[in-house]
Every structure is written in C-alpha cells, then in structure tokens.
Scaffold this active site. Sequence first.
Site, PDB file in Angstrom:
ATOM      1  N   HIS A 199      -1.273   4.796  12.424  1.00 51.39           N
ATOM      2  CA  HIS A 199      -1.875   5.638  11.394  1.00 51.39           C
ATOM      3  C   HIS A 199      -3.378   5.783  11.641  1.00 51.39           C
ATOM      4  O   HIS A 199      -3.953   5.049  12.449  1.00 51.39           O
ATOM      5  CB  HIS A 199      -1.588   5.069   9.990  1.00 51.39           C
ATOM      6  CG  HIS A 199      -2.001   3.635   9.821  1.00 51.39           C
ATOM      7  ND1 HIS A 199      -1.301   2.572  10.364  1.00 51.39           N
ATOM      8  CD2 HIS A 199      -3.060   3.078   9.170  1.00 51.39           C
ATOM      9  CE1 HIS A 199      -1.902   1.440  10.056  1.00 51.39           C
ATOM     10  NE2 HIS A 199      -2.975   1.716   9.340  1.00 51.39           N
TER      11      HIS A 199
ATOM     12  N   ARG B 127     -13.184   9.643  -0.111  1.00 51.13           N
ATOM     13  CA  ARG B 127     -11.912   8.922  -0.233  1.00 51.13           C
ATOM     14  C   ARG B 127     -12.247   7.447  -0.413  1.00 51.13           C
ATOM     15  O   ARG B 127     -13.096   6.897   0.316  1.00 51.13           O
ATOM     16  CB  ARG B 127     -11.070   9.114   1.028  1.00 51.13           C
ATOM     17  CG  ARG B 127      -9.791   8.274   1.043  1.00 51.13           C
ATOM     18  CD  ARG B 127      -8.979   8.554   2.301  1.00 51.13           C
ATOM     19  NE  ARG B 127      -7.938   7.581   2.503  1.00 51.13           N
ATOM     20  CZ  ARG B 127      -6.705   7.690   2.029  1.00 51.13           C
ATOM     21  NH1 ARG B 127      -6.348   8.747   1.325  1.00 51.13           N
ATOM     22  NH2 ARG B 127      -5.818   6.745   2.254  1.00 51.13           N
TER      23      ARG B 127
ATOM     24  N   HIS C  21      -4.399   3.372  14.837  1.00 50.10           N
ATOM     25  CA  HIS C  21      -4.080   1.963  15.121  1.00 50.10           C
ATOM     26  C   HIS C  21      -2.804   1.584  14.392  1.00 50.10           C
ATOM     27  O   HIS C  21      -2.305   2.338  13.546  1.00 50.10           O
ATOM     28  CB  HIS C  21      -5.221   1.056  14.625  1.00 50.10           C
ATOM     29  CG  HIS C  21      -5.388   1.069  13.126  1.00 50.10           C
ATOM     30  ND1 HIS C  21      -5.982   2.125  12.453  1.00 50.10           N
ATOM     31  CD2 HIS C  21      -5.000   0.193  12.158  1.00 50.10           C
ATOM     32  CE1 HIS C  21      -5.968   1.886  11.155  1.00 50.10           C
ATOM     33  NE2 HIS C  21      -5.371   0.716  10.943  1.00 50.10           N
TER      34      HIS C  21
HETATM   35  C1  LIG Z   1     -11.059  -3.003  16.313  1.00 48.85           C
HETATM   36  C2  LIG Z   1     -10.573  -3.902  15.496  1.00 48.85           C
HETATM   37  C3  LIG Z   1     -10.750  -3.879  14.007  1.00 48.85           C
HETATM   38  C4  LIG Z   1      -9.636  -4.773  13.538  1.00 48.85           C
HETATM   39  C5  LIG Z   1      -9.687  -5.850  14.592  1.00 48.85           C
HETATM   40  C6  LIG Z   1      -9.683  -5.030  15.872  1.00 48.85           C
HETATM   41  O1  LIG Z   1     -10.122  -5.725  17.014  1.00 48.85           O
HETATM   42  C7  LIG Z   1      -8.257  -4.520  16.113  1.00 48.85           C
HETATM   43  C8  LIG Z   1      -7.446  -4.485  14.785  1.00 48.85           C
HETATM   44  C9  LIG Z   1      -8.297  -3.986  13.614  1.00 48.85           C
HETATM   45  C10 LIG Z   1      -7.613  -4.210  12.283  1.00 48.85           C
HETATM   46  C11 LIG Z   1      -6.719  -3.045  11.807  1.00 48.85           C
HETATM   47  C12 LIG Z   1      -6.085  -3.412  10.475  1.00 48.85           C
HETATM   48  C13 LIG Z   1      -7.084  -4.026   9.500  1.00 48.85           C
HETATM   49  O2  LIG Z   1      -7.933  -2.983   9.002  1.00 48.85           O
HETATM   50  C14 LIG Z   1      -7.953  -5.104  10.182  1.00 48.85           C
HETATM   51  C15 LIG Z   1      -8.802  -5.845   9.170  1.00 48.85           C
HETATM   52  C16 LIG Z   1      -7.094  -6.016  10.996  1.00 48.85           C
HETATM   53  O3  LIG Z   1      -6.664  -7.096  10.685  1.00 48.85           O
HETATM   54  O4  LIG Z   1      -6.882  -5.465  12.240  1.00 48.85           O
HETATM   55  C17 LIG Z   1      -8.737  -4.435  11.306  1.00 48.85           C
HETATM   56  C18 LIG Z   1      -9.712  -5.304  12.113  1.00 48.85           C
HETATM   57  C19 LIG Z   1     -11.145  -5.236  11.567  1.00 48.85           C
HETATM   58  O5  LIG Z   1     -11.555  -4.289  10.911  1.00 48.85           O
HETATM   59  O6  LIG Z   1     -11.915  -6.186  11.884  1.00 48.85           O
HETATM   60  O1  LIG Z   2      -8.260   3.801   4.325  1.00 50.98           O
HETATM   61  C1  LIG Z   2      -7.065   4.003   4.491  1.00 50.98           C
HETATM   62  O2  LIG Z   2      -6.407   4.743   3.797  1.00 50.98           O
HETATM   63  C2  LIG Z   2      -6.359   3.260   5.605  1.00 50.98           C
HETATM   64  C3  LIG Z   2      -7.286   2.376   6.387  1.00 50.98           C
HETATM   65  C4  LIG Z   2      -6.555   1.503   7.356  1.00 50.98           C
HETATM   66  O3  LIG Z   2      -5.582   1.907   7.941  1.00 50.98           O
HETATM   67  C5  LIG Z   2      -7.031   0.132   7.580  1.00 50.98           C
HETATM   68  O4  LIG Z   2      -8.056  -0.258   6.975  1.00 50.98           O
HETATM   69  O5  LIG Z   2      -6.373  -0.594   8.349  1.00 50.98           O
HETATM   70 FE   LIG Z   3      -4.552   0.321   9.002  1.00 49.88          FE
END
Ligand SMILES: C=C1C[C@]23C[C@@]1(O)CC[C@H]2[C@@]12CC[C@H](O)[C@@](C)(C(=O)O1)[C@H]2[C@@H]3C(=O)O
Ligand SMILES: O=C(O)CCC(=O)C(=O)O
Ligand SMILES: [Fe+2]
Length: 343
Positions: A264, A274, A207
């Site tokens: 990533h 981890r 993502h």
């Molecule tokens: C599948 C999902 C988890 C996420 C919200 C989403 O719909 C798409 C973006 C995902 C993400 C990736 C980065 C961060 O870890 C996060 C907190 C964010 O803001 O976008 C996560 C979201 C999540 O875990 O709820």
């Molecule tokens: O756990 C990590 O090192 C990265 C996780 C990550 O990419 C995320 O939480 O958005």
């Molecule tokens: Fe991330």
Amino acid sequence: MVVLTQPLVETLSHIKTCKYNNTDVFTGIPVIDLSDPEANTLIIKACQEFGFFKVVNHGVPIEIMTKLESEAVNFFNLSQVEKDKAGPANPFGYGNKRIGSNGDVGWVEYLLLTTNPDLSYHKSIAIPGNSHLFWSLVNEYVSAVRNLACLALEKIAEGLRIEPKNVLSKMLRDEKSDSCFRLNHYPPFPELLQTLSGRNLIGFGEHTDPQVISVVRSNNTSGLQISLKDGTWLSVPPDPYSFFINVDDSLQVMSNGRFRSVRHRVLADSMKSRVSMIYFGGPPLSEKIAPLSCLMEEGEESLYNEFTWCEYKKSAYKTRLGDNRLALFEKKPQTKPATSAAQ
Ligand SMILES: C=C1C[C@]23C[C@@]1(O)CC[C@H]2[C@@]12CC[C@H](O)[C@@](C)(C(=O)O1)[C@H]2[C@@H]3C(=O)O
Ligand SMILES: O=C(O)CCC(=O)C(=O)O
Ligand SMILES: [Fe+2]
C-alpha cells in the site's frame, strides 16, 4: 504564478511522484460487518485475495476516534519549532518527511510511538501543551483498536478452523507485544503544483507492514491506495467511521503464504489534509515467526526459513520502504542434485 521557494524545491526533488489516474477507485473492497455470523469466512476470503478489508459495526465509539484526531490536529498545527521538540523520530518521536533511517522521504509528518509501557515513551517524547490529555487519549484509542485487532485475529483463527482461537491474538495481548502506533499528517499539496508536474506526490511510499496486522483509521480525506495481485493500484475511499485492516508480513508467513501482506501507499491530496492513525500489532521480540503447525496440511512445507520477530524487525529496519523484505527469508526452491553424465 506559482513561486517555489528554494527549500521547497529541494525537498520536492527528493520526494517521489507517480502517474495515477484519479478514477481508479477500489469499489470492490471487502466490507466486514463484525456482527455478521458469516464474518469469519468473509475475512479469510479478503485476507487471501487482497490482504485488506474494511470493518463496520466494530463497536469502537466514534468519540474515541474524533477526540484523538482533534488532539493530533492540534499537535500538527503547532509551529515547526514546537513540533521538533517531540523529535527526531529515532525510531519513536516526531518525524517530518524522512521515513525510517535509510533515505526514504514523503510528503508527511508523523508521531511514531511504541505501545509498550515498559519503554516509558511518555517520558521521552515531549508533547507540548496538555500532554497528559494527549497520552490518555492515545492509551484509550490504542486499547480499543488492539481489542479490534484481536477480535479480527480470533475470527481469522475460527475461519481457518484452528485452535485455540487466541493462537494469533495472544501475541498482541502479551505484555511484551512489540506493537507501535503512528499518527500521520499529510498536508495538502496545491493542485496547481500537482498539475504543473502532471504527477501525484507520494505521501508515504509503497510498502508492506512488517508486523502481524495493522488497523488504519483516517479522516475523510482520500490518499490511501492498495496494490492488487496484478500490480494495479486502486484508491480506497476514506471512511472516518470505519477501520481498514491490513494483513502484514508476519501473518503472511504464519499462514504459509495463504494470506497476502498488502502493498500500500499514500498519495498527497491537492486540497485537504489527511490525518491517519495506525496501530501496528506486533508479536513479542522472541516470538518465532513460522507457519502455524495446526494449519499445515500433510506433506506441506514451510515457504520460509525460521526466524524470530526480533530478527525480522532488525532486518526490515535496514531496508528501504519499498523493498520486498520477506524475500530474504523465503526458502529457495530445492534444486535436484545434478546427475553427472561423466561418470
Ligand atoms: C523505511 C522504513 C520505515 C519503517 C522501517 C523501514 O526500514 C522499513 C519498514 C517501515 C515501516 C512500515 C510500517 C510502519 O509504518 C513502520 C513503523 C514499521 O514498523 O515498518 C515503518 C518503519 C518506520 O517508519 O520507522
Ligand atoms: O497514513 C496512512 O493512511 C497509511 C500509512 C502507512 O501505511 C504506514 O504508516 O505504515
Ligand atoms: Fe503501512
């Protein structure tokens, strides 16, 4: 003989795997020494080429990282019943294997927290044990990494020669900044099982992060990988004394595509846990996410339709982890009006 219990078999059937050659290590990772007078220029290069860099000489005391890491380990070592008291992640709270609410799963458990004090997350998420100590360490860590993220954004503004130099960092310093913080735990995944399937188990699927900038710190266990422009996946060697910084989707837009929001993922390690901690620096909900006008050259057009962070976040949270969320906001190339030959 490896005996797989039925619940484990069911869980594993939902988690994706990938074929990956363990020797593909990212040796050319840009390392930015924050005390280097050339840091501004080097950060810009890294944001353009990879959307990713490592920061050393960052000034964050190591104890701030290790004390929170050990609290996180204590939390993840609790029984499942105890951890579930801090869940479900909706989106904040304790989550196990399910990431977001659209069917994504990974070999990971986590605590997702907002950093906005107005939302009084301390009250709504029940951390068993010494919760006062836990929250004070989270606050101390988040405020140190927020400063680091702001410093990086100020160096970016200087490197781009745009003014004022806090044009980007002020979004994270704003009391309404919609930032969040995540503690991730990837339990070891027995090598034998990995070898049996001949594939690697995905801890956190591929993502890009939707916010402006993310600051990642982990223990000494590998797993994080980034994708290069040509789609090659490379492993990032862990370094518990340093921070890794990601360019996120909103910064890609603000730079009108000059910077790359880095794709990533995390693979589960066969032997070791981890533990990672990530600060996601986000703007206030009402912030307009658009290319910085001071950056645009004469005649340059925005690659994106206008949107606010609130609109982007809403849309992003309806998508799957691996989706290209910015695609919905990209301007379609203008097609020339057809000249009718039958006139
Ligand atoms: C599948 C999902 C988890 C996420 C919200 C989403 O719909 C798409 C973006 C995902 C993400 C990736 C980065 C961060 O870890 C996060 C907190 C964010 O803001 O976008 C996560 C979201 C999540 O875990 O709820
Ligand atoms: O756990 C990590 O090192 C990265 C996780 C990550 O990419 C995320 O939480 O958005
Ligand atoms: Fe991330």
